[in-house]
Design a protein around this motif. Structure first.
Motif, short mmCIF file in Angstrom:
data_model
loop_
_atom_site.label_atom_id
_atom_site.label_comp_id
_atom_site.label_asym_id
_atom_site.label_seq_id
_atom_site.Cartn_x
_atom_site.Cartn_y
_atom_site.Cartn_z
N ASN A 145 -13.60 3.67 -63.56
CA ASN A 145 -12.61 3.60 -64.63
C ASN A 145 -11.52 4.66 -64.58
O ASN A 145 -10.36 4.35 -64.86
CB ASN A 145 -13.31 3.68 -65.99
CG ASN A 145 -14.17 2.44 -66.25
OD1 ASN A 145 -13.74 1.33 -66.02
ND2 ASN A 145 -15.40 2.66 -66.71
N ASP A 201 -9.81 -2.98 -62.76
CA ASP A 201 -8.43 -3.39 -63.03
C ASP A 201 -8.20 -3.56 -64.53
O ASP A 201 -7.22 -4.18 -64.95
CB ASP A 201 -8.07 -4.67 -62.28
CG ASP A 201 -8.94 -5.86 -62.69
OD1 ASP A 201 -9.83 -5.68 -63.53
OD2 ASP A 201 -8.70 -6.96 -62.16
N ALA A 202 -9.08 -2.98 -65.36
CA ALA A 202 -8.94 -3.08 -66.81
C ALA A 202 -7.82 -2.16 -67.29
O ALA A 202 -7.52 -1.13 -66.67
CB ALA A 202 -10.25 -2.69 -67.49
N GLU A 203 -7.19 -2.54 -68.39
CA GLU A 203 -6.13 -1.72 -68.95
C GLU A 203 -6.68 -0.34 -69.30
O GLU A 203 -7.74 -0.20 -69.89
CB GLU A 203 -5.55 -2.39 -70.20
CG GLU A 203 -4.35 -1.67 -70.78
CD GLU A 203 -3.73 -2.41 -71.93
OE1 GLU A 203 -2.77 -1.89 -72.52
OE2 GLU A 203 -4.20 -3.54 -72.25
N GLY A 204 -5.96 0.70 -68.93
CA GLY A 204 -6.41 2.07 -69.15
C GLY A 204 -7.07 2.70 -67.95
O GLY A 204 -7.21 3.92 -67.89
N GLU A 250 -7.17 4.33 -64.45
CA GLU A 250 -6.06 5.06 -63.84
C GLU A 250 -6.57 6.21 -62.98
O GLU A 250 -7.56 6.87 -63.31
CB GLU A 250 -5.15 5.61 -64.94
CG GLU A 250 -3.93 6.37 -64.44
CD GLU A 250 -3.10 6.94 -65.58
OE1 GLU A 250 -1.87 7.04 -65.42
OE2 GLU A 250 -3.69 7.28 -66.63
N ARG A 280 -5.81 -0.60 -60.62
CA ARG A 280 -4.96 -0.63 -61.81
C ARG A 280 -3.74 0.29 -61.59
O ARG A 280 -2.80 -0.10 -60.93
CB ARG A 280 -5.76 -0.20 -63.05
CG ARG A 280 -4.99 -0.37 -64.37
CD ARG A 280 -4.81 -1.84 -64.73
NE ARG A 280 -3.80 -2.02 -65.77
CZ ARG A 280 -3.62 -3.15 -66.45
NH1 ARG A 280 -4.40 -4.18 -66.20
NH2 ARG A 280 -2.68 -3.24 -67.35
N ASP A 281 -3.76 1.50 -62.10
CA ASP A 281 -2.57 2.37 -62.10
C ASP A 281 -2.85 3.67 -61.36
O ASP A 281 -3.99 4.13 -61.28
CB ASP A 281 -2.12 2.69 -63.52
CG ASP A 281 -1.75 1.46 -64.33
OD1 ASP A 281 -1.38 0.44 -63.70
OD2 ASP A 281 -1.86 1.51 -65.57
N TYR A 285 -1.19 -2.23 -60.02
CA TYR A 285 -0.23 -2.44 -61.11
C TYR A 285 0.88 -1.39 -61.04
O TYR A 285 1.86 -1.57 -60.34
CB TYR A 285 -0.95 -2.43 -62.46
CG TYR A 285 -1.78 -3.68 -62.69
CD1 TYR A 285 -1.26 -4.77 -63.38
CD2 TYR A 285 -3.07 -3.79 -62.19
CE1 TYR A 285 -2.00 -5.92 -63.58
CE2 TYR A 285 -3.83 -4.94 -62.38
CZ TYR A 285 -3.30 -6.00 -63.08
OH TYR A 285 -4.04 -7.14 -63.26
N LYS A 286 0.74 -0.27 -61.71
CA LYS A 286 1.84 0.69 -61.80
C LYS A 286 1.57 1.93 -60.96
O LYS A 286 0.50 2.52 -61.05
CB LYS A 286 2.09 1.08 -63.26
CG LYS A 286 3.33 1.95 -63.45
CD LYS A 286 3.62 2.16 -64.93
CE LYS A 286 4.91 2.94 -65.13
NZ LYS A 286 5.24 3.15 -66.56
N SER A 303 7.82 -9.44 -62.73
CA SER A 303 6.68 -8.52 -62.83
C SER A 303 6.79 -7.38 -61.83
O SER A 303 6.11 -6.36 -61.98
CB SER A 303 5.37 -9.27 -62.58
OG SER A 303 5.18 -10.28 -63.55
N ASN A 305 6.98 3.43 -69.59
CA ASN A 305 6.39 4.15 -70.72
C ASN A 305 6.59 5.65 -70.62
O ASN A 305 6.37 6.38 -71.56
CB ASN A 305 4.88 3.86 -70.81
CG ASN A 305 4.63 2.41 -71.15
OD1 ASN A 305 5.38 1.81 -71.91
ND2 ASN A 305 3.58 1.84 -70.58
#
Length: 625
Positions: free
Chosen positions: A239, A275-278, A280, A301-302, A323-324, A429, A590
């Motif tokens: 995570n 790959d869950a939001e948050g 990183e 994820r990020d 992602y980012k 995207s 952000n």
């Protein structure tokens, strides 16, 4: 009176600094030997060659045993190890039972622990230190702590386990068959030196099972020195991976030039699986050196890198986020972030790439900075045979691959053959946004490539891309927006030249189209004949593009050929973007102005904070008195 006040506050500070049980628990001495085990009175059980601790207390353990084992079954245990050598062929030398808190293992002087279990036949713990479900264990090391394991893991924590390495000056020397340090919950590092060799596994790991929704799957590094050589990933978590500072020297498998790497394996420097939001990887600072057979950084994820110094040699990608990918901080000094990717397949990759600041130089066999989808591990990846050519890289350290692109590009013309000025369908995207920094890209394919848009709103960017074919300095399937940035693009026009792809911009640009043979120095001079940009062309090219906020028609581009001492002034074309000062496409994301709370919620340090406050107050009062 003055002396009484000083003595009063000294006494107060000593009381506040005491641990809860230090004033009431005597030290209990345990001596291992080959003949027997000497123990004091109390709830201490000896079973064969095992010592079982069943009550809180302070224990000092020393001696030597070929089949020695310590089992902790109580919270609030402090285990001091001094001149101790334990090994076992049937179980872990140290076992911490489930649901325990305030367990602390402190190495005072040279200690060696060995797990000699056979992984194929053992019914034991397959670890040197085994920490069972829902326990919290702290390590503190003041000398040399050597851990060796022939079975699987060295230090292993189960579900919801927190393992915390406190700030100390000691050295951990760890030689593992598989994972060196592993916990499904939290791994926290606050100092110390870790020398880790993992023959067939990961080095540091926090990866709970998919059905374990309680464990944190988190690595937090506040400080430390990490020298790691491992077969698989150096750091892997489910995570979060957060790094405040530290020094990292990492090699995975046989390094970036490995001829033995199996692409079905994972041999990354830092890997995040969720790959869950948050989810990183976040880095505030540190010094990093990578020699990896796989990605140096990879997140499903990020990834956010705010500062630090990075030298990367990777057989695959340098820094890859699904992602980012965010680099640098707004309005920061250039030297706060230094990234040098000396070898990579693709250097920077992510769906959305944002560069705020820093000095970034990359060297890639494919695209240098690429905004595209990241292929999942269970998908087939077409890759990466290194059929060397004679093209010499900018760093003269690797040789390039001659690649032919078979991508199709969107036709940026309308039905009458005229150029579109309203932007083109790309995938919204995907984007690359550059706001500041000094960026150097050297690639054997596209320099900057986006499946969507490219926004340049500042910084100084130098791009050396492939000199022929369909690749180009800036390739995009959407819009290219250019405001207030300096860009030098060297390579070829590809399907569409850089200047033809500018949809919006506020500054003049210059370009030259025509064959230029390799081994030429390049100079761009302003109206005062001052050199404001220079570079070296080490491959045959057909295109040069330049723009900056200061550019005017009195600028010149020169080539210098050392072989015949000849200086050539190029006949360049000046123009402005057709779409002018509309800057509405700027995307700031952000941002990263707010620094998150990086303290672990698992570690209860309120007592420690009270101690620090008391000591600080004491010294202030002493000065006042």
């Amino acid at each position: 009176m003055k002396t009484k006040i000083i003595l009063m506050f000294l006494l107060l500070s000593i009381i506040l600094c005491l641990e809860p049980n230090d004033d009431s628990s005597p030290v209990k001495y345990i001596l291992f030997s080959k003949e027997n085990i000497k123990i004091p009175e109390g709830k201490i059980t000896v079973s064969g060659t095992s010592v079982i601790l069943e009550e809180p207390g302070i224990y000092l353990i020393t001696g030597e045993s070929d089949e020695g084992n310590i089992v902790i079954k109580s919270s609030s245990v402090k285990l001091y190890l001094q001149n101790l050598e334990l090994s076992s062929k049937i179980t872990a030398p140290i076992i911490v039972s489930s649901n325990l808190k305030e367990v602390k293992i402190i190495v005072l002087k040279n200690t060696i622990l060995k797990d000699l279990e056979n992984p194929e036949t053992t019914k034991g713990e397959c670890s040197v230190v085994k920490i069972k479900k829902n326990s919290i264990v702290l390590f503190e090391n003041h000398d040399v702590f050597t851990l060796y394991g022939e079975c699987k893991n060295i230090i292993r924590g189960g579900s919801q386990v927190s393992i915390i390495f406190e700030k100390s000056i000691g050295e951990y020397i760890i030689n593992a068959n598989k994972a060196a340090i592993s916990s499904d919950g939290l791994l926290e590092f606050n100092g110390g030196k870790f020398i880790i060799v993992s023959d067939f596994g990961d080095a540091i790991k926090s990866s709970p099972e998919d059905n374990d929704n309680e464990s944190l799957g988190k690595i937090l590094i506040n400080d430390g020195i990490f020298n790691i050589q491992c077969y698989n990933d150096a750091f892997t978590a489910k995570n979060n991976i957060t790094i405040v500072k530290g020094n990292f020297d990492i090699q995975t498998e046989n390094g970036y030039d490995s001829t033995t790497y199996d692409e079905n394996e994972s041999a990354k420097g830092f890997k995040l699986s969720s790959d869950a939001e948050g989810a990183e990887i976040k880095i505030y600072s540190g010094d990093f050196s990578f020699n990896t057979a796989d990605d140096a950084f990879h997140s499903n994820r990020d990834i956010t890198i705010l500062g630090g110094n990075f030298i990367i040699n990777s057989k695959d990608d340098g820094i890859c986020a699904k992602y980012k990918l965010e680099l640098g901080k707004k309005n920061s000094e250039l030297d706060d972030l230094n990234i040098k990717i000396l070898n990579s397949y693709e250097s920077l990759e992510g769906m959305n790439i944002v560069i705020y600041s820093g000095r970034i130089s990359v060297n890639s066999e494919n695209d240098g900075i690429n905004s595209s989808g990241v292929i999942k591990k269970n998908q087939t990846r077409t890759r990466r045979q290194r059929n060397n050519t004679n093209e010499t890289s900018f760093w003269n350290e690797t040789q390039r691959v001659n690649r032919t692109s078979n991508r199709t590009r969107y036709n940026r013309t309308d039905e009458n053959g005229k150029k579109r000025h309203i932007g083109t369908p790309g995938n919204s995207s995907y984007s690359i946004s550059i706001f500041d920094g000094e960026i150097y890209v050297y690639s054997a394919s596209d320099g900057i490539d986006s499946n969507g848009n490219v926004y340049i709103h500042g910084g100084s960017i130098s791009i050396y891309s492939k000199g022929s074919g369909t690749d180009e300095p800036i390739d995009h399937n959407g819009n290219l927006t250019l405001f207030n940035g300096e860009v030098l693009g060297v390579g070829c026009e590809g399907i569409e030249s850089v200047h033809e792809g500018i949809m919006k911009g506020n500054q003049m640009y210059a370009f030259y189209s025509g064959p230029i043979t390799k081994d030429k120095s390049l100079e761009i001079r302003n109206e005062k004949d001052e050199v404001i940009k220079e570079g070296y062309i080490d491959r045959d090219i057909t295109y040069i593009f330049y723009t900056s906020p200061k550019l005017n028609e009195d600028y010149n581009i020169y080539l210098y050929d050392k072989s015949n001492d000849q200086k050539i002034k190029l006949n360049i074309t000046f123009n402005y973007p057709d779409n002018g000062l509309d800057d509405e496409d700027v995307k700031y994301g952000n941002g990263n102005d707010e620094k998150e709370d990086i303290n672990s919620s698992e570690k209860n340090n309120s007592h420690s904070n009270k101690v620090k406050s008391a000591i600080k107050g004491l010294f202030i009062l002493l000065i006042l008195v």
